[in-house]
Design a protein around this motif. Structure first.
Motif, short mmCIF file in Angstrom:
data_model
loop_
_atom_site.label_atom_id
_atom_site.label_comp_id
_atom_site.label_asym_id
_atom_site.label_seq_id
_atom_site.Cartn_x
_atom_site.Cartn_y
_atom_site.Cartn_z
N ALA A 23 21.64 -5.69 8.85
CA ALA A 23 20.20 -5.59 9.10
C ALA A 23 19.52 -4.71 8.06
O ALA A 23 18.45 -5.05 7.52
CB ALA A 23 19.95 -5.03 10.50
N GLY A 70 16.67 -5.78 5.42
CA GLY A 70 15.39 -5.08 5.45
C GLY A 70 14.94 -4.58 4.09
O GLY A 70 13.74 -4.43 3.85
N SER A 111 10.03 -10.52 10.18
CA SER A 111 9.80 -9.45 11.14
C SER A 111 11.12 -9.09 11.80
O SER A 111 11.88 -9.98 12.18
CB SER A 111 8.81 -9.89 12.22
N GLN A 112 11.37 -7.80 11.92
CA GLN A 112 12.67 -7.41 12.49
C GLN A 112 12.84 -7.93 13.91
O GLN A 112 13.97 -8.17 14.34
CB GLN A 112 12.90 -5.90 12.39
N GLY A 144 16.38 -9.02 16.73
CA GLY A 144 16.38 -7.68 16.15
C GLY A 144 17.02 -6.62 17.00
O GLY A 144 17.04 -5.45 16.64
N PHE A 162 13.50 -3.28 8.50
CA PHE A 162 14.13 -2.82 9.74
C PHE A 162 13.88 -1.32 9.91
O PHE A 162 14.82 -0.55 10.06
CB PHE A 162 15.64 -3.08 9.69
N ALA A 194 16.49 -0.42 15.51
CA ALA A 194 16.84 -1.70 16.11
C ALA A 194 16.92 -1.55 17.63
O ALA A 194 17.84 -2.02 18.29
CB ALA A 194 18.15 -2.26 15.54
N THR A 231 17.03 2.47 7.26
CA THR A 231 16.03 2.18 8.28
C THR A 231 15.20 3.39 8.64
O THR A 231 14.14 3.26 9.24
CB THR A 231 16.74 1.71 9.55
#
Lengths: 431, 431
Positions: A351, A355, A362-363, A379, B59, B97, B255
């Motif tokens: 992820a 990103g 969109s997450q 997500g 993310f 997340a 993130t």
């Protein structure tokens, strides 16, 4: 392609598999070990259509420049095509970062091969793979090329010729642990060439796009299908973009990356050439794609120190560029690659790579599967059976599948895990 | 800055060093080990100017979103500034997340801290670092925040307060092997604030931009200089671009990356704010740069499994973007990083990375030095003393210097080598 065309893959194939071509590997003397093959020669019976794709690295090697000249290429990165009779490749020395002297050595290599084969130097293509910054000696070519031609002339029957083709694949190896070669055949029935069988043969080297110091991915593809140089070039470029350009071991593009394709037309002498838009061309493209993807996967699986082949598939991207950026960033992430090495279905690292890839999404929309197990939906973390994941990590191939739910584009990249062995190989390489 | 201003670096400094701020780290209960500090609180005596830079990762974590809201930021990646009274950071859980529930948890954290400190929730900034995909519990804040405030109130004298500041730096560590903190002081004499001494204090965590799973670089900078929020933001953005954004361990942007700056003005109460273009602002910028670069280097040197800090300097680039791309590609190259681990002055790998970086140059112009030894001149190999290179590899810092001779721009990046230990840490992290 049309449903009536069937591709037959031959894992023992090589550039010698297509009619009109011979291929051989010999020990010419670039490497000290006399047991180690270090020069490959691919020769066409007649001058034939040729095309190539080359590295876009600014530090491109001398043989890349000379082969480009011989294929009348315009700018670096643009398709190159023309006419060729022979391909000569040495391993051990990359002839990169060698300046004017290196260009001279590459040109003299082509002269020497042209004289021996009986063609202009401009019909000879050249590639080198090995250590950067060392000068290429010409003596090994002076003895190796005549020896290779004599052995080709002496080959007794198809088996001997096939063995010579496999020797060519071994001669271009550097850190590869396995030679990479194959052939794909398809029938001309149903595509306008009844009674004919066409073959695409190839060899490749490269443990991923991996060692600039060992100067890297090289492939030679031959076919006995009839194609004009620009059509061959178009098919090659499309195929390379779907195969070799989707392999990444450590995010590198080397100084020497080269993929040559030669088309003799010997399977349909006098027949019309395969033209884009026809079933025949589609069949050829599919055969070329299958062969190139097979070799590309073999490269990724043979990445230095690799214990697992990793296949990253991104679906639902807004554009093809987004799909590529997302898949490439995941495939290049050292954190993803070490997680696979550690048998950890660590989707957080996937992820995070997505990103920062630049792909738009969109997450809240992202789904991720690892080894076929849903680990992230919309997500958010999904509970999964860690024991089952560990069992699936025993397989030689690890699939990471992403759906960005941002569009219709998709792509697949191949890479391998990052192991202790990778660090050992690359940390100790020159010493 | 003016010659009369002298910066004094204090390695024992922290966010508590600047007047008007307290900082402390406690064990709140996010981590099971009761000995391990896992929550840091930085409190300003009064509401003060605040600015931040955040990760651009799609993310991005819940605390990043909430802190952005509290600083009235527009788009992700844009400067954010406003007013703040407190910063709360937990380690152990990244709150990334985690969807709506994660946002709710981050907002409730700010409520809770605001109530305890006595300010609106919107004046609280929040950051988290730790495992992705797990939900943040609020109970540790409910007990930890009052305990932290009580300890701050009970602090007896400057030494106790300094120790509390150092505890804050330890509380935000994840895979860091060392806490990262410091302060820089400069006199107001000669810059329009006679008799005043200004201090910039900071703490940071992050073993490079390295573990999305441990959710990554966080810094808190305080100063008692007087700045408006937009001016503080401008200085912070410039400084982060020269420091934290030039650190790369494994090419990752996490993130949770967050850098907060708070300015109390307590060293010159009632005085005019530092304004861009004045000697005072220049002095502040230089102090901020020095502190941020020191912490950034410390992060790179503390990269997981690192045995060497690598400093990549690119000069002679056509543009600042070219300089950054060239230096970043070299610094991110696993082949360069493993070569340094193996004490191999392998300039071919540096050249290959430069060549694929996208920076514009001619290979015939490139000079490369490794550890102060010229190894490539005008794109060609230079013989160098390999024994001397091996001796120089014993130093903790390895300098790779490139001149592209394509322009006037330059930059420096920091990274670390790739070791067996890196693979071990990242391959075994969750198991």
């Amino acid at each position: 392609m049309t449903d009536s065309v069937k591709l037959v893959f031959n894992p023992a194939g090589s550039p010698a598999s297509a009619r009109g071509f011979s291929a051989i590997g010999v020990h010419a003397g670039f490497r000290p070990d006399p047991e180690r093959l270090d020069m490959a020669l691919v020769v066409a019976d007649e001058p034939c259509a040729a095309a190539a794709t080359f590295t876009t690295n600014v530090f491109c090697a001398a043989p890349v420049r000379v082969s480009r000249e011989h294929l009348d290429e315009g700018a670096p990165g643009q398709p190159a095509y023309g006419c060729a009779r022979a391909v000569v490749i040495n391993s051990g020395i990359a002839n990169a970062a060698t300046g004017e002297r290196g260009l001279e050595a590459a040109r003299e290599t082509c002269e020497l091969v042209g004289e021996a084969v009986g063609c202009p130097a401009a019909e000879v293509l050249v590639a080198s793979t090995g250590v950067i910054g060392q000068h290429l000696r010409l003596e090994p070519f002076a003895t190796g090329v005549p020896a290779a031609l004599a052995a080709l002339a002496a080959a007794d029957g198809p088996e001997a010729r096939a063995d010579q083709g496999l020797a060519a694949a071994r001669a271009i190896m550097t850190t590869d642990t396995r030679p990479k070669h194959g052939a794909v055949a398809f029938s001309g029935d149903g595509i306008g060439y009844p009674g004919a069988t066409f073959t695409v043969g190839a060899m490749a080297k490269g443990a991923g796009m991996i060692m600039p110091n060992m100067a890297t991915m090289i492939a030679v593809i031959t076919t006995d299908a009839p194609l004009t140089p620009p059509d061959l070039s178009a098919a090659l470029t499309a195929s390379v973009n779907r195969s070799f350009n989707k392999v990444t071991v450590d995010s590198d593009t080397s100084t020497n990356d080269t993929c040559f394709a030669l088309a003799s037309g010997a399977a349909a002498p006098g027949g019309p050439t395969f033209t884009p838009g026809t079933p025949a061309f589609a069949a050829f493209q599919e055969a070329l794609d299958e062969l190139a993807c097979t070799l590309a996967r073999a490269m990724a699986a043979d990445g230095e120190g690799a214990t697992r082949l990793i296949t990253v598939t991104v679906r639902g991207a807004a554009t093809a560029d987004d799909a590529d950026a997302a898949a490439r960033t995941v495939a290049n992430s050292p954190l993803v690659k070490t997680a696979v090495y550690g048998h950890d279905a660590n989707w957080g690292r996937v992820a995070a790579a997505l990103g920062r890839s630049g792909a738009r999404f969109s997450q809240e929309d992202v789904d991720i599967d690892i080894l076929g197990l849903p680990v992230c939906r919309a997500g958010l973390v999904v509970d999964f059976d860690e024991d089952e994941a560990l069992r699936r990590f025993e397989e030689p191939e690890v699939a990471i599948e992403v759906d960005l739910h941002a569009g219709e584009e998709s792509t697949t990249m191949w890479t391998c895990d990052f192991s202790h062995e990778y660090v050992t190989i690359n940390g100790d390489y020159r010493s």
